[in-house]
Enzyme design. Structure first.
Site, PDB file in Angstrom:
ATOM      1  N   VAL A  91     108.581 -55.717  23.050  1.00 16.28           N
ATOM      2  CA  VAL A  91     108.141 -56.799  22.167  1.00 16.28           C
ATOM      3  C   VAL A  91     108.349 -56.443  20.697  1.00 16.28           C
ATOM      4  O   VAL A  91     107.989 -57.227  19.814  1.00 16.28           O
ATOM      5  CB  VAL A  91     106.658 -57.171  22.436  1.00 16.28           C
ATOM      6  CG1 VAL A  91     106.508 -57.716  23.845  1.00 16.28           C
ATOM      7  CG2 VAL A  91     105.721 -55.978  22.219  1.00 16.28           C
ATOM      8  N   HIS A 107     109.572 -60.402  27.345  1.00 16.71           N
ATOM      9  CA  HIS A 107     108.113 -60.368  27.330  1.00 16.71           C
ATOM     10  C   HIS A 107     107.503 -60.820  26.011  1.00 16.71           C
ATOM     11  O   HIS A 107     106.322 -60.573  25.750  1.00 16.71           O
ATOM     12  CB  HIS A 107     107.624 -58.954  27.694  1.00 16.71           C
ATOM     13  CG  HIS A 107     107.997 -58.553  29.088  1.00 16.71           C
ATOM     14  ND1 HIS A 107     108.053 -57.232  29.513  1.00 16.71           N
ATOM     15  CD2 HIS A 107     108.357 -59.305  30.162  1.00 16.71           C
ATOM     16  CE1 HIS A 107     108.420 -57.191  30.778  1.00 16.71           C
ATOM     17  NE2 HIS A 107     108.619 -58.431  31.199  1.00 16.71           N
ATOM     18  N   THR A 173     113.800 -47.582  31.124  1.00 20.46           N
ATOM     19  CA  THR A 173     112.912 -48.417  31.929  1.00 20.46           C
ATOM     20  C   THR A 173     112.818 -47.849  33.328  1.00 20.46           C
ATOM     21  O   THR A 173     113.778 -47.313  33.869  1.00 20.46           O
ATOM     22  CB  THR A 173     113.395 -49.878  31.990  1.00 20.46           C
ATOM     23  OG1 THR A 173     112.597 -50.598  32.933  1.00 20.46           O
ATOM     24  CG2 THR A 173     114.858 -49.977  32.395  1.00 20.46           C
ATOM     25  N   SER A 174     111.644 -47.978  33.910  1.00 18.60           N
ATOM     26  CA  SER A 174     111.412 -47.457  35.262  1.00 18.60           C
ATOM     27  C   SER A 174     112.053 -48.352  36.320  1.00 18.60           C
ATOM     28  O   SER A 174     112.148 -47.967  37.484  1.00 18.60           O
ATOM     29  CB  SER A 174     109.908 -47.377  35.541  1.00 18.60           C
ATOM     30  OG  SER A 174     109.338 -48.675  35.528  1.00 18.60           O
TER      31      SER A 174
END
Length: 230
Positions: A91, A107, A173-174
């Protein structure tokens, strides 16, 4: 001149971590000491709006104090040779600060607020947001953030971008947060995929043409960009 190759970049919290921004939540599920549902859900906002507004005020103040890292800057330079689109779970606006011109925020965005009554009433906002800050019709403003339980309005746009990828780069990122994690499944089977993360959680056997770089965004992205441009 031929048409530029399309590179789609998916970024998560690890992209911004080295700029000093805290990642989304700790391993114990807390976010800055708060239960995530207290500060990132409609229910949390309606039960304690002051807490939620101050939580995002703190995030916004922090964002004003940090700068893009070498990974952000390298992605911006990719645009000299490729058609680049970035789809981010973050964000913050560090991609834009670094010079990337096509960024989709799945997001939401910290530097924007919106009406609690009209999701299309969106304002740029860099100062604190407090109770009593209203839209033109007298409705309270809220952070322009996609909270748990809410629709992800930019998801279809992200899918339409991802299917165009000639090359896919996944950074920091996972790939465990849905629906964002599903985007990797929209590229063509033979598309080269680069996955950059210090603790990569992707299974190399699940994808053809996958290159895993077990390093940080600030180190891995400049190295990959240099390779692609050369």
């Amino acid at each position: 001149m031929g048409k530029k190759q399309k590179i789609v970049v998916l970024t998560g919290a690890g992209m911004s971590a080295e700029s000093g921004l805290k990642t989304f939540r700790d391993s114990n599920g807390l976010w800055e000491g708060h239960d995530v549902m207290e500060v990132a859900s409609p229910q949390g906002f309606y039960s304690n709006p002051e807490l939620v507004l101050e939580f995002y005020n703190q995030r916004r103040r922090q964002l004003l104090e940090v700068s893009p890292n070498a990974g952000h800057t390298a992605l911006a330079t990719l645009e000299t040779e490729f058609d680049v689109s970035i789809v981010t779970q973050n964000v913050d606006n560090l991609h834009e600060q670094a010079g990337s011109s096509h960024v989709v925020h799945l997001h939401g965005e910290l530097f924007k607020v919106r009406s609690t009554a009209d999701e299309n009433y969106v304002l740029d906002w860099k100062k604190d947001l407090v109770l009593g800050d209203l839209d033109d019709n007298g409705n309270q403003l809220r952070p322009h953030i996609v909270w748990f339980g809410e629709m992800v309005p930019m998801l279809q746009t992200a899918v339409e971008i991802t299917v165009q990828a000639d090359i896919l780069i996944v950074i920091g990122t996972s790939m465990q947060v849905y629906p964002a994690a599903s985007l990797i499944n929209y590229v063509a089977r033979d598309t080269p995929i680069y996955f950059i993360d210090p603790k990569p959680s992707v299974n190399p056997r699940e994808f053809d043409n996958l290159t895993v770089m077990s390093t940080t965004a600030a180190e891995g992205v400049p190295a990959l960009v240099s390779k692609l441009i050369s």
